[in-house]
Structure formats: structure tokens, C-alpha cells
Design a protein around this motif. Structure first.
Motif, short mmCIF file in Angstrom:
data_model
loop_
_atom_site.label_atom_id
_atom_site.label_comp_id
_atom_site.label_asym_id
_atom_site.label_seq_id
_atom_site.Cartn_x
_atom_site.Cartn_y
_atom_site.Cartn_z
N ASP A 1 -4.60 9.27 14.39
CA ASP A 1 -5.36 9.61 13.17
C ASP A 1 -5.40 8.41 12.23
O ASP A 1 -6.44 8.08 11.66
CB ASP A 1 -4.70 10.79 12.42
CG ASP A 1 -4.93 12.11 13.14
OD1 ASP A 1 -5.71 12.13 14.10
OD2 ASP A 1 -4.29 13.12 12.76
N ARG A 2 -4.26 7.75 12.07
CA ARG A 2 -4.19 6.62 11.15
C ARG A 2 -5.04 5.44 11.67
O ARG A 2 -5.73 4.78 10.90
CB ARG A 2 -2.72 6.18 10.97
CG ARG A 2 -2.46 5.46 9.68
CD ARG A 2 -1.15 5.88 9.06
NE ARG A 2 0.02 5.50 9.83
CZ ARG A 2 0.69 4.37 9.66
NH1 ARG A 2 0.29 3.48 8.79
NH2 ARG A 2 1.78 4.12 10.37
N ASP A 3 -5.01 5.23 13.01
CA ASP A 3 -5.83 4.17 13.62
C ASP A 3 -7.30 4.39 13.32
O ASP A 3 -8.02 3.47 12.95
CB ASP A 3 -5.71 4.20 15.15
CG ASP A 3 -4.45 3.53 15.64
OD1 ASP A 3 -3.71 2.96 14.81
OD2 ASP A 3 -4.20 3.59 16.86
N TYR B 1 0.84 -1.20 0.00
CA TYR B 1 0.00 0.00 0.00
C TYR B 1 0.87 1.25 0.00
O TYR B 1 0.53 2.28 -0.59
CB TYR B 1 -0.96 -0.02 1.20
CG TYR B 1 -1.96 -1.15 1.08
CD1 TYR B 1 -3.06 -1.02 0.22
CD2 TYR B 1 -1.79 -2.35 1.75
CE1 TYR B 1 -3.96 -2.06 0.07
CE2 TYR B 1 -2.68 -3.39 1.61
CZ TYR B 1 -3.77 -3.24 0.77
OH TYR B 1 -4.66 -4.27 0.60
N ARG B 2 2.02 1.15 0.67
CA ARG B 2 2.96 2.27 0.68
C ARG B 2 3.53 2.51 -0.72
O ARG B 2 3.73 3.64 -1.14
CB ARG B 2 4.09 2.02 1.68
CG ARG B 2 3.64 2.17 3.13
CD ARG B 2 4.73 1.79 4.12
NE ARG B 2 4.30 2.02 5.48
CZ ARG B 2 4.44 3.18 6.12
NH1 ARG B 2 5.06 4.19 5.54
NH2 ARG B 2 4.00 3.32 7.36
N ALA B 3 3.81 1.42 -1.44
CA ALA B 3 4.37 1.55 -2.80
C ALA B 3 3.35 2.20 -3.74
O ALA B 3 3.71 3.04 -4.55
CB ALA B 3 4.80 0.18 -3.32
N VAL C 1 -7.84 -0.46 -5.17
CA VAL C 1 -6.45 -0.68 -4.70
C VAL C 1 -6.40 -1.97 -3.89
O VAL C 1 -5.57 -2.86 -4.11
CB VAL C 1 -5.95 0.52 -3.84
CG1 VAL C 1 -4.58 0.23 -3.24
CG2 VAL C 1 -5.92 1.80 -4.66
N ARG C 2 -7.35 -2.12 -2.97
CA ARG C 2 -7.36 -3.29 -2.10
C ARG C 2 -7.58 -4.58 -2.90
O ARG C 2 -6.94 -5.59 -2.67
CB ARG C 2 -8.45 -3.19 -1.02
CG ARG C 2 -8.34 -1.98 -0.13
CD ARG C 2 -8.97 -2.22 1.22
NE ARG C 2 -8.21 -3.18 2.01
CZ ARG C 2 -7.13 -2.87 2.70
NH1 ARG C 2 -6.68 -1.64 2.75
NH2 ARG C 2 -6.48 -3.79 3.38
N GLU C 3 -8.50 -4.49 -3.87
CA GLU C 3 -8.79 -5.67 -4.68
C GLU C 3 -7.52 -6.18 -5.35
O GLU C 3 -7.20 -7.37 -5.28
CB GLU C 3 -9.79 -5.22 -5.76
CG GLU C 3 -10.75 -6.27 -6.23
CD GLU C 3 -11.69 -5.65 -7.25
OE1 GLU C 3 -11.51 -5.92 -8.43
OE2 GLU C 3 -12.57 -4.86 -6.84
N SER D 1 -12.01 2.68 10.68
CA SER D 1 -13.38 3.10 10.39
C SER D 1 -13.69 3.08 8.89
O SER D 1 -14.80 3.42 8.49
CB SER D 1 -13.65 4.49 10.96
OG SER D 1 -12.74 5.39 10.40
N ARG D 2 -12.70 2.70 8.07
CA ARG D 2 -12.98 2.69 6.62
C ARG D 2 -14.01 1.61 6.31
O ARG D 2 -14.15 0.63 7.06
CB ARG D 2 -11.69 2.48 5.83
CG ARG D 2 -11.11 1.11 5.98
CD ARG D 2 -9.81 0.94 5.19
NE ARG D 2 -9.28 -0.38 5.42
CZ ARG D 2 -7.99 -0.67 5.56
NH1 ARG D 2 -7.10 0.28 5.50
NH2 ARG D 2 -7.62 -1.91 5.74
N GLU D 3 -14.68 1.81 5.16
CA GLU D 3 -15.79 0.92 4.81
C GLU D 3 -15.30 -0.49 4.43
O GLU D 3 -15.89 -1.50 4.79
CB GLU D 3 -16.51 1.53 3.62
CG GLU D 3 -18.00 1.48 3.71
CD GLU D 3 -18.58 2.40 2.67
OE1 GLU D 3 -19.03 1.89 1.65
OE2 GLU D 3 -18.57 3.62 2.89
O1 DC Z 1 1.88 -1.45 8.35
P1 DC Z 1 2.12 -0.09 7.72
O2 DC Z 1 2.10 1.06 8.69
O3 DC Z 1 3.33 -0.05 6.85
O4 DC Z 1 0.85 0.10 6.75
C1 DC Z 1 0.65 1.27 6.00
C2 DC Z 1 -0.83 1.50 5.77
O5 DC Z 1 -1.33 0.54 4.85
C3 DC Z 1 -1.71 1.44 7.00
O6 DC Z 1 -2.01 2.75 7.46
C4 DC Z 1 -2.96 0.75 6.56
C5 DC Z 1 -2.62 0.12 5.24
N1 DC Z 1 -2.67 -1.34 5.24
C6 DC Z 1 -3.87 -1.92 4.95
O7 DC Z 1 -4.87 -1.22 4.78
N2 DC Z 1 -3.95 -3.27 4.85
C7 DC Z 1 -2.88 -4.04 5.03
N3 DC Z 1 -3.00 -5.37 4.91
C8 DC Z 1 -1.64 -3.47 5.36
C9 DC Z 1 -1.58 -2.10 5.48
#
Ligand code: DC
Length: 224
Positions: free
Chosen positions: A177-179, A38-40, A106-108, A184-186
Motif C-alpha cells: 500500500d505504501r509503495d 516526514y515521520r516527525a 510539507v515536501r517544500e 503514484s503521488r503527484e
Molecule cells: O524511509 P521511511 O519508511 O522511514 O519513510 C517514511 C515515509 O516518508 C515513506 O512512506 C515516504 C516518505 N518519504 C518521502 O516521501 N521522501 C523521502 N525523501 C523520504 C521518505
């Protein structure tokens, strides 16, 4: 030895990557850090200077290639053939990664690739949705938690080692904030799988937390 899938989920700074790496090494398994993917994607968005919206990000995701490569230095992350393992840890990437990773398309795409990587077992995969979505059939699911203070102190130290200077308060704010965003994302929010074992890492050593996971893995694999 049976090659199982070990899923390790939990919030930022809970100790996932540290324990996952050690557990994988001990068992002779491959460690897969899904957050790096996801970072990439996020780094690719920044480099392409596109808007963070579904259409533009989906187009971009279709045109990039992400590879997680195992090397002597551990997992390296490649974006379109270039090693971006250091760049994906930059604060600007961390700041944008939650909204990017919340996008359905993106997730898919990432989940398809993650499932292929874990297909034959023998992996320790860490992330947010490994036990709940990517491998709901993982033989061992771990959910790591830790107090916000403990997690922020770990992140502060990591960032200091990389030459970034922040105050503890700033890091606490960034992590919370990130937590909130990740939980809470769908789609595929961060949450504990019903069958996950919860380990609180606030006050235990890295050695203790990894040993707990290894003991549980050995019970399943059947080795002592
Ligand atoms: O583990 P990390 O902090 O490097 O993850 C970065 C972001 O990627 C985190 O804020 C949420 C997302 N992430 C995700 O949604 N699903 C995953 N399986 C791994 C990370």
C-alpha cells in the motif's frame, strides 16, 4: 578526500538505511535519514490531533522544529527539542506518513532543510526523492530494490525486535500500500533517477550491498 553526496533511494524495506549507515561510517560521512523528517511531521500531526488536510498540516509544519542530530547512537530525530527517534517508528505513524509526505507544502519545507544539511557534501542521504529532486547533482545515486517478500521479512523482524507482532501477510499488504502511494503521488514520486545505479538486495548480504556502494564511491572519490 573529496566530499561527495551519495543519494540512496528506493521503496520501504529495500535496505536503504542499513546500507546508508554502514557506507557513511566507512567513508567518515554523515548519514541523513530523510524519512525520519516526514515521520516527525506525521507524529506532530497525531499529537496535535489535527485533520490530515493541506491547510491544517501546512499551519502545523510552520510551527514545528525538526532537528536531525548525530550522536553515538547514530542519527537522533528531535521534534520541538524532544527526542522522538523511537516514537516516529510507531505503527500509527507508519500508517499515516504516506499521505502526510505527499503534501506539497510539507515536501517544500523538508527539501529546503535537506539541501542545507547536504550543502557541503560528505553525506549519505536516503529517502525517496534524493536523486530525483533534493540533490539532482549528487555525484553518486543508488536505487535499491528488493522483492516484496524479502522487504516484508526484514520489516517483520525489525518490528518484532521492537515488540510489535504482525503476520507476514499484514506487512506485505502495508508495504505494498505504501509503495503504491509513494510511487503514484503527484509530487516527487518514488522513482529511479535516470543516472542511478540499481542494486537488487533480495538475495545479497548487507556486506555485499554496502561494498558495491563503497566501491562505486571510491571510483568517484579516487581512493582505493
Ligand atoms: O524511509 P521511511 O519508511 O522511514 O519513510 C517514511 C515515509 O516518508 C515513506 O512512506 C515516504 C516518505 N518519504 C518521502 O516521501 N521522501 C523521502 N525523501 C523520504 C521518505
Amino acid at each position: 578526500m573529496k566530499n561527495i553526496i551519495i543519494a540512496i533511494d528506493g521503496p520501504a524495506g529495500s535496505g536503504k538505511s542499513t546500507s546508508a549507515k554502514i557506507v557513511a561510517e566507512k567513508l567518515g560521512y554523515i548519514y541523513i535519514d530523510t524519512g525520519a523528517m516526514y515521520r516527525a511531521v506525521t507524529l506532530a500531526c497525531i499529537e496535535a490531533e489535527i485533520g490530515i488536510n493541506d491547510n491544517e498540516v501546512a499551519k502545523l509544519v510552520d510551527g514545528i522544529r525538526i532537528d536531525l542530530v548525530q550522536s553515538d547512537l547514530g542519527q537522533r530525530t528531535y521534534l520541538n527539542g524532544k527526542d522522538v527517534s523511537d516514537d516516529i517508528r510507531r505503527p500509527d505513524v507508519t500508517k499515516l506518513v504516506s499521505p502526510v509526505s505527499a503534501m506539497a507544502y510539507v515536501r517544500e519545507k523538508m527539501v529546503i532543510q535537506q539541501r542545507e544539511m547536504g550543502l557541503n557534501g560528505g553525506v549519505v542521504m536516503d529517502g525517496r526523492d534524493i536523486g530525483t529532486v533534493v540533490f539532482t547533482n549528487a555525484e553518486l545515486k543508488i536505487y535499491l530494490i528488493a522483492s516484496i517478500e524479502a522487504r516484508a521479512e526484514r520489516r517483520l523482524l525489525e518490528l518484532k525486535q521492537k515488540g510489535f507482532n504482525y503476520s507476514l501477510e499484514e506487512i506485505i499488504k502495508q508495504i505494498s500500500d505504501r509503495d503504491i502511494y509513494d510511487s503514484s503521488r503527484e509530487i516527487s514520486p518514488l522513482k529511479r533517477a535516470d543516472d542511478a545505479v540499481v542494486i537488487d538486495t533480495s538475495n545479497i548480504s548487507i556486506q555485499e550491498q554496502t561494498q558495491k556502494i563503497i566501491d562505486l564511491a571510491y571510483q568517484i572519490i579516487g581512493v582505493n
